[in-house]
Design an enzyme around this catalytic site. Structure first.
Site, PDB file in Angstrom:
ATOM      1  N   SER A  50      65.879  18.701  54.179  1.00 27.52           N
ATOM      2  CA  SER A  50      65.918  17.434  53.458  1.00 27.52           C
ATOM      3  C   SER A  50      66.483  17.638  52.054  1.00 27.52           C
ATOM      4  O   SER A  50      67.651  17.975  51.915  1.00 27.52           O
ATOM      5  CB  SER A  50      64.522  16.804  53.431  1.00 27.52           C
ATOM      6  OG  SER A  50      64.560  15.496  52.919  1.00 27.52           O
TER       7      SER A  50
ATOM      8  N   HIS B 290      68.742  13.663  57.229  1.00 26.16           N
ATOM      9  CA  HIS B 290      68.120  12.504  57.911  1.00 26.16           C
ATOM     10  C   HIS B 290      69.238  11.593  58.431  1.00 26.16           C
ATOM     11  O   HIS B 290      69.120  10.366  58.394  1.00 26.16           O
ATOM     12  CB  HIS B 290      67.221  11.718  56.946  1.00 26.16           C
ATOM     13  CG  HIS B 290      66.131  12.508  56.301  1.00 26.16           C
ATOM     14  ND1 HIS B 290      64.930  12.794  56.924  1.00 26.16           N
ATOM     15  CD2 HIS B 290      66.051  13.075  55.067  1.00 26.16           C
ATOM     16  CE1 HIS B 290      64.156  13.492  56.106  1.00 26.16           C
ATOM     17  NE2 HIS B 290      64.813  13.677  54.972  1.00 26.16           N
TER      18      HIS B 290
ATOM     19  N   GLU C  69      67.501  14.691  61.657  1.00 25.00           N
ATOM     20  CA  GLU C  69      66.158  15.270  61.590  1.00 25.00           C
ATOM     21  C   GLU C  69      65.910  16.205  62.773  1.00 25.00           C
ATOM     22  O   GLU C  69      66.510  16.075  63.851  1.00 25.00           O
ATOM     23  CB  GLU C  69      65.112  14.158  61.564  1.00 25.00           C
ATOM     24  CG  GLU C  69      65.168  13.318  60.295  1.00 25.00           C
ATOM     25  CD  GLU C  69      64.047  12.299  60.197  1.00 25.00           C
ATOM     26  OE1 GLU C  69      63.215  12.232  61.119  1.00 25.00           O
ATOM     27  OE2 GLU C  69      64.009  11.562  59.183  1.00 25.00           O
TER      28      GLU C  69
END
Length: 258
Positions: A121, A156, A183
């Site tokens: 992330s 993401h 993800e």
């Protein structure tokens, strides 16, 4: 190793530890991207989770002070590390603390000596030199750690529908390849050979501007797929999915023969 966020499959953490040396791996975890990094209870839980891995050692490294990030005593664990993991959170917290400091220098040194630097992330976003710092449909762009050359990272990617955001960045930087990582998925990059491989449960989407800077060719990579940055940049004789490369209009998707 660049991870797209979300729940981390055990196979990705296992592969990271393997790349770092397996039972001889010396891991440093940097949790600075999360605001919880300033909470001792959170750090204790994070350290306990990592110590379940079959590695030689695990240490935490965290500060918000750039002065501390330049302290030789503070960066000492990085001199012996074979692998570093950057957690998720806010990528700006990472660059505010470490960009241009001894910490960044030592992370590059780990890669240079054959170690592995991984992030998920926010920890993924900082890997490229042109860094997506935030924004919804339109990205806020800043400067990242520049570990991977010739690319800009978004994470993401499919889960949060970030195609338009990444295409907007490529309209300003058409010399780069956009790497959108979904993800529960990781892109492993050999920084010496510029070789790429994918593992996890979803996709990495490579977004390559054409030579005319009018559209972006899309290539979807799933777990087990391998390629090279040079191959991604080549114009394929087989038409791929393409996206119009326009700064002021939403990206429109045109799918050709796949």
């Amino acid at each position: 190793m660049i991870c797209g966020g979300g729940k981390l499959p055990p196979s990705i953490r296992d592969e990271f530890c393997k790349l770092a040396g397996g039972p001889r791996a010396r891991i440093v975890v940097i949790p600075t991207a999360t605001s919880n990094a300033d909470k001792p209870d959170h750090l204790a839980t994070l350290l306990a989770d990592w110590k379940l891995s079959n590695v030689e050692s695990v240490q935490l490294l965290h500060t918000r002070s750039r002065e501390t990030a330049n302290d030789p005593a503070f960066v000492q664990p990085l001199l012996q590390a074979t692998g570093v993991w950057l957690t998720g959170g806010d990528q700006v917290f990472l660059t505010d603390a470490y960009l241009g400091t001894a910490v960044q220098e030592q992370l590059k040194a780990i890669l240079a000596r054959g170690g592995v630097v991984a992030g998920t992330s926010a920890g993924a976003a900082v890997m490229s030199g042109v860094m997506i710092a935030g924004g919804l449909n339109k990205a806020d762009v800043s400067v990242g750690f520049d570990f991977i050359k010739g690319a800009v990272i978004d994470q993401h990617f499919l889960k949060r529908n970030r195609m338009e955001r990444l295409i907007g960045v490529l309209s300003m930087h058409p010399n780069l390849v956009g790497l959108g990582i979904d993800e529960e998925t990781a892109l492993v990059v050999d920084v010496r050979e510029h070789h790429l491989s994918v593992l996890g449960s979803s996709y990495v989407v490579a977004c390559v501007p054409d030579s005319q800077r009018k559209s972006v060719r899309l290539q979807f990579l799933k777990s087990g797929d391998t390629t090279a940055m040079a191959d991604l940049m080549q114009q394929s004789p087989v038409e791929k999915a393409t996206v119009d490369l326009k700064v002021d209009e939403p990206a429109g998707l045109t799918v050709g023969s796949l």
